[in-house]
Structure formats: structure tokens, C-alpha cells
Enzyme design. Structure first.
Site, short mmCIF file in Angstrom:
data_model
loop_
_atom_site.label_atom_id
_atom_site.label_comp_id
_atom_site.label_asym_id
_atom_site.label_seq_id
_atom_site.Cartn_x
_atom_site.Cartn_y
_atom_site.Cartn_z
CD GLU A 1 -2.83 -1.10 -0.28
OE1 GLU A 1 -3.13 -0.01 -0.82
OE2 GLU A 1 -3.10 -2.20 -0.81
CE1 TYR B 1 -7.29 4.55 -1.48
CE2 TYR B 1 -4.89 4.64 -1.37
CZ TYR B 1 -6.05 4.11 -1.92
OH TYR B 1 -5.96 3.15 -2.88
CG ASP C 1 -8.03 6.36 -4.48
OD1 ASP C 1 -9.23 6.09 -4.75
OD2 ASP C 1 -7.08 5.79 -5.04
N1 ADE Z 1 -3.98 0.78 -5.26
C1 ADE Z 1 -3.79 0.94 -3.95
N2 ADE Z 1 -3.91 -0.23 -3.31
C2 ADE Z 1 -4.17 -1.17 -4.25
C3 ADE Z 1 -4.40 -2.56 -4.23
N3 ADE Z 1 -4.35 -3.22 -3.08
N4 ADE Z 1 -4.66 -3.19 -5.39
C4 ADE Z 1 -4.67 -2.49 -6.54
N5 ADE Z 1 -4.48 -1.18 -6.63
C5 ADE Z 1 -4.22 -0.52 -5.49
#
Ligand code: ADE
Length: 334
Positions: free
Chosen positions: A40, A120, A138
Site C-alpha cells: 500500500e 486513505y 482516493d
Molecule cells: N492501489 C492501492 N492499493 C491497491 C491494491 N491493493 N490493489 C490495486 N491497486 C491498489
């Protein structure tokens, strides 16, 4: 129909759709709270395609939170090379030290208190790693929500983020992490930001107010484009024999990373002179709020000048994390 009622109807079809259409991404395989934290943070402001290439390698290098906590900052930055926004790597390193000492936090508030984790990311980690019913809203989630509800919020509107978070929190299913990723996935592959959304492939097509009204491309409503500050830089690639001059950048943009010697300048102002000039090249690098317009100068100098770290091509490749912003000039060292 109220927004809440529409959202309640939308939950199950989205989960079912995600079960069938989820992308096979490396961070969706074996998951621990640590790997979720890594992915993340990497995915903040960075494309899935770019993260795909680096995530597995990063975890090979630092397989556990203890391994990362014990690593040197230089090694962590090196493993982050190419992903950009290096403060994330430093924050991840700090977070690993905290977690190695205190254990992984078990609440949204605890996760949110980790360095580098905003609302987020705290929502994403808490739901995906801990199973908590905490939305992660987001710009992508704002977009799909404005379409589902034909809501007038603009994409970057923080009030809308809060409002949508509250609405989503009221409908979160038991499969909390799945739901968080399903919302992201819909925004990434169906309800896309550029070009028209693919409503024919959408599990919400019969529920989505914007689609039902034929107004799907009208949401989210447009924002004034952000103005980036333009900074002019002279960048010097100094070559003494087989070695090149590097400097450790101080605080600020890319602070703590190595780079070529560079100085801020006025538009069109001439650069400094070192030895004999071999080449000049212009390049641009766009950060979120700043745009660097660089003029690079390649100089051959007769000896290693003082005040720089002199590194060979191999050392630049393997030891010193050189930010992508300088990529255009790195070719001169190869
Ligand atoms: N963007 C942020 N976290 C994500 C996730 N776990 N899978 C795909 N896109 C992401």
C-alpha cells in the site's frame, strides 16, 4: 432512492464481480500485515504496473518486518530505486522499526499513526490486513461514487472524500478487504479515469445513476487544473577518468538521495563551466506539485574535484540510489 439505499444495492454485485474479474497482482497472493503495508505504501501515487516490477524484489530483499527494521537506510532506498517519492521508503523503514518493537497496530487509529500513512492508506491497510470495515477513499473511489450517485463533487474535494467514506462505512460487508480492493478495481479497469467508462462491463450498470441518465462522462465534475511550480535546474555530470561526481542531496525534494551536482537557476541562464564540455541535453521531470526543467551538462574534468563523491558506472548502478528525475542524464555514465 437515497444514496445509502443505492449503495446498499451496489455492494453485493461489486463483490461478486470482483471475485470473477480481479487482476492477479503479486501483492494479492500471500498476505501478511507487513506485505500489505509494503504494497500500500508502494502503490501511493504510483502505477500498478511500476509497483508490480518492484514489489516482489523488495520482499525478497526484506522478507520480514524485522529484516526491514534492521536494514540500513541506504539499502532500503536502493531497493526503492525507480519508484520515486522516496520519503515513502524512509517512512516505511521507520514504520518497520516501530512494528518490530511494538507489533502491528490493530486499529485504524493505530495504523494511521504509522509514518507515511494517511487516511486513505490507513483505510486500505486496516481493511485488507486486519479485516476492519474501514473505507479507503482516493480520487478513484470518488470518481466511481460520483458516477454511481450522479453526485456533483469534484475529484479532489476532501469534503466529498469524507462524505463518501461515511456512506461506504455504513454498507461495508464482512469481506472488508475484498470490498476495499473491489472498489479500487472497478475504478482501475471499468470505471476508468481517462476515456469513457466501460459501462457494458460494469456490475453497477443498472444501478448507476449517471449511466441510467446517459451522463457517465459528466462525472466527476471538472476541477480547475492545478498549476505546477516550474523550477529550472542546471545539472552537471562531471567525469574524471572512469568516475562521476555525485552529491548527497540535502533535505527537500529527493533529500537524502544521491544525485548529480545541480543548482537552481533562472530560465535561460548559462551554466557553470568545469573542464571541457562534451554534451548538453535538456530534460523535464514532473513531480506532483513541481516541474523540473533541467539542462544537463556533461564535462570531462582532469582530476577528481573535492567536495564530491566519485563513483564508477557500476557503483552508480548498484550502490547509490539515483532518482528517476535524473534518468535522462544517467545515460552519459553508461
Ligand atoms: N492501489 C492501492 N492499493 C491497491 C491494491 N491493493 N490493489 C490495486 N491497486 C491498489
Amino acid at each position: 432512492m437515497t444514496d445509502l439505499a443505492r449503495l446498499q444495492l451496489a455492494t453485493l454485485p461489486l463483490l461478486q464481480w470482483f471475485g470473477e474479474h480481479r487482476r492477479d497482482l503479486p501483492w494479492r497472493k500471500e498476505r501478511t500485515p507487513y506485505t500489505v503495508l509494503v504494497s500500500e505504501l508502494m502503490l501511493q501515487q504510483t502505477r500498478v504496473e511500476a509497483v508490480k516490477e518492484r514489489y516482489t524484489e523488495f520482499l525478497r530483499r526484506f522478507p520480514t518486518v524485522e529484516a526491514l527494521a534492521a536494514a540500513d537506510e541506504e539499502a532500503v532506498l536502493k531497493a526503492w530505486e525507480g519508484l520515486g517519492y522516496y520519503s515513502r521508503a524512509r517512512n516505511l523503514h521507520k514504520a518497520a522499526k516501530i512494528i518490530a518493537r511494538e507489533g502491528f497496530p490493530q486499529t485504524w487509529v493505530g495504523v494511521r499513526a504509522l509514518p507515511g500513512v494517511g487516511d486513505y492508506t490507513a483505510g486500505a491497510i486496516s481493511s485488507i490486513a486486519l479485516g476492519l470495515k474501514t473505507p479507503a477513499v482516493d480520487g478513484n473511489v470518488v470518481r466511481i461514487m460520483t458516477r454511481l450517485l450522479a453526485d456533483p463533487a469534484k475529484a479532489g474535494d476532501s469534503g466529498a472524500k469524507k462524505r463518501f467514506s461515511e456512506l461506504l462505512a455504513a454498507v461495508y460487508p464482512e469481506e472488508a478487504g475484498e470490498f476495499t480492493e473491489a472498489l479500487m478495481e472497478l475504478g482501475a479497469i471499468v470505471c476508468v479515469p481517462n476515456g469513457p467508462p466501460m459501462c457494458g462491463a460494469c456490475p453497477w450498470s443498472t444501478l448507476c445513476k449517471a449511466n441510467l441518465e446517459g451522463r457517465e462522462t459528466e462525472f466527476p465534475q471538472r476541477e480547475e487544473p492545478k498549476k505546477r511550480r516550474v523550477v529550472y535546474l542546471n545539472v552537471y555530470v562531471l567525469k574524471a577518468g572512469e568516475k562521476f561526481a555525485l552529491v548527497k542531496r540535502e533535505e527537500g525534494l529527493l533529500g537524502g538521495l544521491y544525485g548529480f551536482p545541480a543548482e537552481e537557476t533562472e530560465e535561460g541562464a548559462p551554466g557553470r563551466t568545469f573542464g571541457s564540455l562534451l554534451a548538453v541535453k535538456r530534460a523535464k521531470h514532473i513531480f506532483t506539485h513541481i516541474e523540473w526543467r533541467m539542462t544537463g551538462y556533461l564535462f570531462a574534468v582532469p582530476k577528481e574535484l573535492e567536495g564530491y563523491l566519485w563513483a564508477t558506472r557500476e557503483e552508480i548502478g548498484e550502490k547509490y540510489a539515483l532518482p528517476s528525475a535524473f534518468r535522462a542524464f544517467r545515460k552519459w555514465t553508461e
